[in-house]
Design an enzyme around this catalytic site. Sequence first.
Site, PDB file in Angstrom:
ATOM      1  N   ASP A  44       0.838  -1.202   0.000  1.00 17.37           N
ATOM      2  CA  ASP A  44       0.000   0.000   0.000  1.00 17.37           C
ATOM      3  C   ASP A  44       0.873   1.252   0.000  1.00 17.37           C
ATOM      4  O   ASP A  44       1.722   1.426   0.874  1.00 17.37           O
ATOM      5  CB  ASP A  44      -0.895   0.005   1.242  1.00 17.37           C
ATOM      6  N   TYR A  49       2.748  10.008  -0.534  1.00 19.62           N
ATOM      7  CA  TYR A  49       3.870   9.485   0.244  1.00 19.62           C
ATOM      8  C   TYR A  49       5.225   9.794  -0.407  1.00 19.62           C
ATOM      9  O   TYR A  49       6.249   9.755   0.259  1.00 19.62           O
ATOM     10  CB  TYR A  49       3.756   7.963   0.414  1.00 19.62           C
ATOM     11  N   LYS A  74      -2.959   5.880  -4.305  1.00 18.10           N
ATOM     12  CA  LYS A  74      -4.103   6.756  -4.014  1.00 18.10           C
ATOM     13  C   LYS A  74      -3.993   8.093  -4.742  1.00 18.10           C
ATOM     14  O   LYS A  74      -2.891   8.602  -4.993  1.00 18.10           O
ATOM     15  CB  LYS A  74      -4.182   7.008  -2.501  1.00 18.10           C
ATOM     16  N   HIS A 107      -7.911   9.488  -1.831  1.00 19.90           N
ATOM     17  CA  HIS A 107      -7.221   9.496  -0.541  1.00 19.90           C
ATOM     18  C   HIS A 107      -8.033  10.193   0.562  1.00 19.90           C
ATOM     19  O   HIS A 107      -8.109   9.701   1.684  1.00 19.90           O
ATOM     20  CB  HIS A 107      -5.851  10.172  -0.711  1.00 19.90           C
TER      21      HIS A 107
END
Length: 278
Positions: A44, A49, A74, A107
């Site tokens: 994931d 990120y 996401k 997200h």
Amino acid sequence: MKTYQMNNGLTIPAIGFGTYLSKDGEEVYQAVLSALEAGYRHIDTAAYYGNEESIGRAIKDSGIPREELFITTKLWNDAHGYEEAKAALQYSLDRLQLDYLDLYLIHWPNPVQLRDRWQAANADSWRAMEEMVEAGLIRTIGVSNFLVHHMEELLKTAKIIPAVNQLRLAPGVYQTRIVDYCKDKGIVLEAWSPLGRGELFSHPTMLALAEKYGKTVAQIALAWSWSQGFLPLPKSVTPSRIRENLDFQDILLSEEDITAITAIEGVTGAYDPDNISF
């Protein structure tokens, strides 16, 4: 590896490897390689990120056939909208060096810059994601941090019901209304930060249960997550802990202990997606 069946008929590994706050570069690269070596097959990540490129390199270098892996990323808050979502997906695919995603999530439902039009922005993003499912670029679509009113708005125009909702769920953090809603609709509940924000590791209830079952606090938290039908996404960059976090599948918590874990107090709760500052 145990799997859950999603409402689109596909299966998803019942534990995933989380990568939030794993630094791009060697740290996340080695962490993902260690996770895949330990037996994880569900990774994931998210555009936000900033580590998709290194994760993609680790996936490629692992040598594991693509069809054996389940990869999630996401859509970030700056790319809500029809054309924006399509461009964002392609950018993520390029960084991950993948031809398709197993799961793509919105997200957050209500980014700060869209507070006056979040409903339309989500509907447009979802329409693009549905078309990308038809095009074979995504196998499954879902959401993250959506509460009941966000889901109800999305379903007014959605042709595909979300298969997954990724939420903050952990011992002491149980979002009852949205959990019940998703279970009623057959939507898989993924748990981000399933090990808490550090508080669990010194919590007397968790320490006592770890001693009782001869397991770590993390393993007790993950066993609780499975007891609720959640799909936990534990994160670590330490190889020994990455392996350790898979060694909970034999734990059978008593109903009394499950109740005690659910009722834990003093744990950092979930964000309010309608009042976040991003």
